[in-house]
Write an enzyme that holds these catalytic residues in place. Structure first.
Site, PDB file in Angstrom:
ATOM      1  N   LYS A  70       0.800  -1.228   0.000  1.00 32.00           N
ATOM      2  CA  LYS A  70       0.000   0.000   0.000  1.00 32.00           C
ATOM      3  C   LYS A  70       0.832   1.276   0.000  1.00 32.00           C
ATOM      4  O   LYS A  70       0.402   2.290  -0.542  1.00 32.00           O
ATOM      5  CB  LYS A  70      -0.954   0.005   1.201  1.00 32.00           C
ATOM      6  CG  LYS A  70      -2.054  -1.026   1.113  1.00 32.00           C
ATOM      7  CD  LYS A  70      -3.063  -0.866   2.231  1.00 32.00           C
ATOM      8  CE  LYS A  70      -4.244  -1.808   2.027  1.00 32.00           C
ATOM      9  NZ  LYS A  70      -5.327  -1.536   2.989  1.00 32.00           N
ATOM     10  N   ASP A 106     -10.399   2.466   1.551  1.00 29.92           N
ATOM     11  CA  ASP A 106     -10.486   2.003   2.938  1.00 29.92           C
ATOM     12  C   ASP A 106     -11.030   3.119   3.827  1.00 29.92           C
ATOM     13  O   ASP A 106     -11.880   2.888   4.698  1.00 29.92           O
ATOM     14  CB  ASP A 106      -9.106   1.590   3.464  1.00 29.92           C
ATOM     15  CG  ASP A 106      -8.591   0.305   2.846  1.00 29.92           C
ATOM     16  OD1 ASP A 106      -9.411  -0.547   2.471  1.00 29.92           O
ATOM     17  OD2 ASP A 106      -7.353   0.155   2.735  1.00 29.92           O
ATOM     18  N   GLY A 129      -1.374  -0.978  15.759  1.00 33.09           N
ATOM     19  CA  GLY A 129      -0.849  -1.169  14.414  1.00 33.09           C
ATOM     20  C   GLY A 129      -0.469   0.149  13.781  1.00 33.09           C
ATOM     21  O   GLY A 129      -0.898   1.220  14.231  1.00 33.09           O
ATOM     22  N   SER A 130       0.335   0.089  12.710  1.00 34.97           N
ATOM     23  CA  SER A 130       0.805   1.337  12.092  1.00 34.97           C
ATOM     24  C   SER A 130       0.999   1.223  10.584  1.00 34.97           C
ATOM     25  O   SER A 130       1.650   2.080   9.986  1.00 34.97           O
ATOM     26  CB  SER A 130       2.139   1.763  12.725  1.00 34.97           C
ATOM     27  OG  SER A 130       3.120   0.749  12.560  1.00 34.97           O
ATOM     28  N   GLY A 131       0.439   0.202   9.953  1.00 30.58           N
ATOM     29  CA  GLY A 131       0.610   0.019   8.517  1.00 30.58           C
ATOM     30  C   GLY A 131      -0.317   0.895   7.689  1.00 30.58           C
ATOM     31  O   GLY A 131      -0.973   1.813   8.198  1.00 30.58           O
ATOM     32  N   GLY A 132      -0.393   0.585   6.388  1.00 29.82           N
ATOM     33  CA  GLY A 132      -1.197   1.392   5.474  1.00 29.82           C
ATOM     34  C   GLY A 132      -2.665   1.417   5.851  1.00 29.82           C
ATOM     35  O   GLY A 132      -3.318   2.461   5.791  1.00 29.82           O
ATOM     36  N   MET A 133      -3.228   0.275   6.235  1.00 29.98           N
ATOM     37  CA  MET A 133      -4.616   0.254   6.663  1.00 29.98           C
ATOM     38  C   MET A 133      -4.795   1.075   7.933  1.00 29.98           C
ATOM     39  O   MET A 133      -5.806   1.756   8.119  1.00 29.98           O
ATOM     40  CB  MET A 133      -5.068  -1.194   6.894  1.00 29.98           C
ATOM     41  CG  MET A 133      -6.536  -1.335   7.243  1.00 29.98           C
ATOM     42  SD  MET A 133      -7.592  -0.837   5.860  1.00 29.98           S
ATOM     43  CE  MET A 133      -9.209  -1.161   6.554  1.00 29.98           C
TER      44      MET A 133
END
Length: 274
Positions: A70, A106, A129-133
């Protein structure tokens, strides 16, 4: 409808580290139901630049993007729409005559769910969490009016994501009192089908104190976290809801056609029946 594939058939696809069947079944069901000359196929890749180059060179109409691509795909694209530019995270690429335009549906899906589930804007959240989502979910939460904190082990991405909204970051879960009256939000792979399927993103003592639980993991629909929340009588929002709404917005971007509620429900039921 004649389902023969011809040279005029438009191809849409997805790129994911762990391809699933939901998007393929969802989109193809709607193509058939609406008589559209499209076909959808899921892919993975170990060569992202070549894959994105193929989207451009082969005239692939649309490409869904999932973990871990992402953010990594951004330098390979031509234009970021505001949703993707703000979040620096892409989940949808639309090919406009060889020009690759990035979107993030999203965010649209999560924002809609916060409204339909009547999440109190005065409440707080703890997002893990810290990702694209995570970027998309965090922006939707903040835009809805909530404040909170980010819990992420990644000592670079965690503080950076939190700082985008002036929020606190911590590397690990702290005391369960942090959950008092808060929405617990999981944007990690914990609970996802596969190696971490039995992992529960927040412990029971946190869930018992929470206002509600939001798990973006879509497969399986009932994660350990959601099962625990239901057992403890907490409201839940599931990733199976997110995946449907974001897929609808992708479908509209690819085809210019918006299915009605009954068509969406039928496509979702078909996609889940695996």
């Amino acid at each position: 409808m004649n389902m023969d594939i011809s040279r005029d058939t438009q191809l849409c696809m997805s790129l994911s580290g762990r391809p699933g069947n939901f998007g393929t079944r969802f989109h193809n069901h709607l193509y058939r139901a609406l008589g559209l000359d499209y076909v959808y196929k899921a892919f993975t890749t170990t060569d992202l630049p070549a894959a994105i180059g193929g989207v451009r060179a082969l005239g692939i109409r649309g490409c869904a993007v999932s973990m871990p691509f992402k953010e990594a795909c951004i330098p390979l694209l031509d234009e970021l729409q505001p949703s993707a530019a703000r979040l620096q995270s892409v989940n949808t690429i639309v090919n406009e005559g060889g020009r690759l335009i990035a979107h993030n549906t999203d965010y649209v899906a999560v924002a809609a769910l916060l409204e339909t589930h009547a999440v109190d804007p005065a409440s707080r959240f703890v997002l893990r969490g810290s990702g694209g989502m995570g970027r998309a979910v965090l922006a939707a939460l903040v835009d809805h009016g909530l404040g909170g904190c980010v819990v992420a082990r990644n000592a670079q991405a965690g503080p950076a994501v939190a700082a985008l909204h002036g929020l606190a970051w911590q590397g690990e879960l702290g005391d369960a009192h942090q959950a008092e009256g808060a929405w617990l939000v999981n944007v990690t792979p914990l609970g996802m089908a596969g190696a971490q399927a039995d992992a529960q993103a927040f412990p029971d003592d946190w869930i018992a104190r929470a206002a509600g639980v939001f798990d973006v993991v879509a497969l399986p629909a009932e994660t350990p976290l959601l099962r625990a929340a239901r057992r403890l009588g907490r409201p839940v929002i599931g990733g199976d809801e997110v995946i449907v709404l974001q897929a609808v917005e992708q479908f509209v971007l690819y085809t210019g056609v918006r299915p009605d509620a009954a068509q969406i429900a039928a496509a979702a039921a078909h996609a889940r029946a695996v």
